[in-house]
Write a protein that holds these residues in place. Structure first.
Motif, short mmCIF file in Angstrom:
data_model
loop_
_atom_site.label_atom_id
_atom_site.label_comp_id
_atom_site.label_asym_id
_atom_site.label_seq_id
_atom_site.Cartn_x
_atom_site.Cartn_y
_atom_site.Cartn_z
N ALA A 173 1.28 -1.36 0.56
CA ALA A 173 -0.01 0.24 0.30
C ALA A 173 0.85 0.93 0.34
CB ALA A 173 -0.93 -0.22 1.57
N LYS A 174 2.01 1.02 0.31
CA LYS A 174 2.68 2.47 0.33
C LYS A 174 3.97 2.79 -1.02
CE LYS A 174 5.02 1.28 5.10
NZ LYS A 174 6.41 0.70 5.75
N ILE A 175 3.44 1.87 -1.77
CA ILE A 175 3.77 2.21 -3.27
C ILE A 175 3.20 2.81 -3.92
CG2 ILE A 175 4.97 1.20 -5.23
CD1 ILE A 175 6.16 -1.09 -3.18
N GLU A 176 3.28 3.92 -4.71
CA GLU A 176 2.39 4.52 -5.55
C GLU A 176 3.15 4.34 -7.10
OE1 GLU A 176 1.84 8.33 -4.43
OE2 GLU A 176 2.01 7.89 -2.64
N PRO A 177 2.48 3.26 -7.96
CA PRO A 177 3.08 2.74 -9.04
C PRO A 177 2.54 4.25 -9.86
CG PRO A 177 1.35 1.44 -7.93
CD PRO A 177 0.82 2.22 -7.50
N GLY A 178 2.48 4.83 -10.39
CA GLY A 178 1.69 5.66 -11.12
C GLY A 178 3.55 7.10 -10.76
N LYS A 179 4.20 7.12 -9.77
CA LYS A 179 5.11 7.37 -9.37
C LYS A 179 5.72 6.99 -9.97
CE LYS A 179 7.36 9.21 -4.79
NZ LYS A 179 7.46 8.34 -3.74
N PHE A 180 6.38 6.07 -10.91
CA PHE A 180 8.01 5.75 -11.21
C PHE A 180 7.48 5.77 -13.09
CE2 PHE A 180 6.93 3.79 -7.15
CZ PHE A 180 8.30 4.32 -6.93
N LEU A 181 6.32 6.09 -13.26
CA LEU A 181 6.45 6.16 -14.52
C LEU A 181 7.31 6.74 -15.67
CD1 LEU A 181 2.26 6.66 -14.90
CD2 LEU A 181 3.76 4.06 -14.88
N PRO A 182 8.06 6.09 -16.28
CA PRO A 182 7.60 4.72 -17.45
C PRO A 182 7.56 4.10 -17.37
CG PRO A 182 8.76 5.76 -18.63
CD PRO A 182 8.84 6.69 -17.27
N ASP A 183 8.36 3.04 -16.20
CA ASP A 183 8.53 2.36 -15.22
C ASP A 183 7.52 1.55 -14.76
OD1 ASP A 183 10.55 2.36 -16.93
OD2 ASP A 183 12.20 3.35 -15.01
N GLU A 184 6.89 0.39 -14.90
CA GLU A 184 5.94 -0.50 -14.66
C GLU A 184 6.31 -1.66 -13.65
OE1 GLU A 184 1.89 -0.62 -16.91
OE2 GLU A 184 3.63 0.31 -18.47
N PHE A 185 5.13 -1.85 -13.01
CA PHE A 185 5.65 -3.21 -12.51
C PHE A 185 4.62 -4.44 -12.02
CE2 PHE A 185 5.26 -0.23 -8.35
CZ PHE A 185 4.49 -1.22 -7.77
N ALA A 186 4.49 -5.44 -11.59
CA ALA A 186 3.91 -6.09 -11.70
C ALA A 186 3.85 -7.20 -10.20
CB ALA A 186 3.01 -6.81 -12.96
N LEU A 187 2.87 -7.50 -9.95
CA LEU A 187 3.32 -8.74 -8.63
C LEU A 187 2.19 -9.62 -8.13
CD1 LEU A 187 4.44 -9.43 -6.04
CD2 LEU A 187 2.82 -8.74 -4.46
N VAL A 188 3.27 -10.87 -9.25
CA VAL A 188 2.81 -12.58 -9.74
C VAL A 188 2.91 -13.03 -8.82
CG1 VAL A 188 1.44 -13.97 -11.24
CG2 VAL A 188 2.05 -11.67 -11.86
N GLY A 189 2.38 -13.72 -7.79
CA GLY A 189 2.67 -14.50 -6.40
C GLY A 189 4.63 -14.20 -5.95
N GLU A 190 5.38 -14.69 -6.07
CA GLU A 190 6.74 -13.83 -5.32
C GLU A 190 7.31 -13.46 -6.86
OE1 GLU A 190 7.88 -18.08 -3.27
OE2 GLU A 190 6.53 -17.69 -1.30
N THR A 191 7.09 -13.24 -7.72
CA THR A 191 7.95 -12.39 -8.56
C THR A 191 7.29 -11.72 -9.62
OG1 THR A 191 8.35 -14.98 -10.07
CG2 THR A 191 8.93 -12.73 -10.87
#
Length: 160
Positions: free
Chosen positions: A120-138
């Motif tokens: 919840a501390k992470i604001e994904p839009g803050k890192f654009l144009p870079d993006e990330f997705a958490l899927v399982g343990e990756t």
């Protein structure tokens, strides 16, 4: 039991002159542990090897303990099997959902899942144009301008 291919990833070795391990010494340690077809990759601490099928977590603990015993320091050790690695490659949402260029994609393996408060501390839009997705343990990372420019590095992605 049949032999299985694994990759050990040692974090924090040979960085800024700390936790130094020469790759021939590391390969010898893996061989002493009864691991077969041991191959190291540059000075990275990544080691490819074979062993009877067993738990990735048990192998990581065994390798970590051996490094502590022989080199006298602790190192985060992650072990993934070839089927696990293939599943990670096939599960990349940036390929499967958007067909992004492979050279701009990266994956970080987590030792444990981050809790909801950490995420919840992470604001994904803050890192654009870079993006990330958490899927399982990756955590899959898409860096259109290259990994050398992203703030979504392994240190950041520890989510601690």
């Amino acid at each position: 039991m049949p032999s299985q291919t694994y990759i050990a990833m040692l974090r924090g070795i040979n960085v800024s002159g700390k936790n130094m391990i020469k790759m021939p010494a590391l390969a010898a340690l893996f061989t002493e542990l009864g691991l077969g077809n041991v191959k190291t990759y540059i000075q990275s601490g990544n080691v490819l090897f074979n062993r009877k099928s067993t738990s990735e977590q048990e192998l990581a603990a065994e390798i970590g303990a051996a490094i502590k015993r022989v080199f006298d320091f602790e190192v985060e050790t992650l072990v993934v099997s070839l089927p696990t690695l293939n599943a990670v490659l096939q599960g990349n949402p940036f390929i499967n959902e958007r067909n992004e260029e492979v050279a701009k994609l990266h994956a970080t393996f987590l030792y444990q899942l981050p809790d909801a408060a950490q995420m919840a501390k992470i604001e994904p839009g803050k890192f654009l144009p870079d993006e990330f997705a958490l899927v399982g343990e990756t955590i899959y990372v898409f860096c259109p301008d290259g990994y050398g420019r992203t703030k979504l590095t392994n240190n950041f992605l520890k989510i601690s």
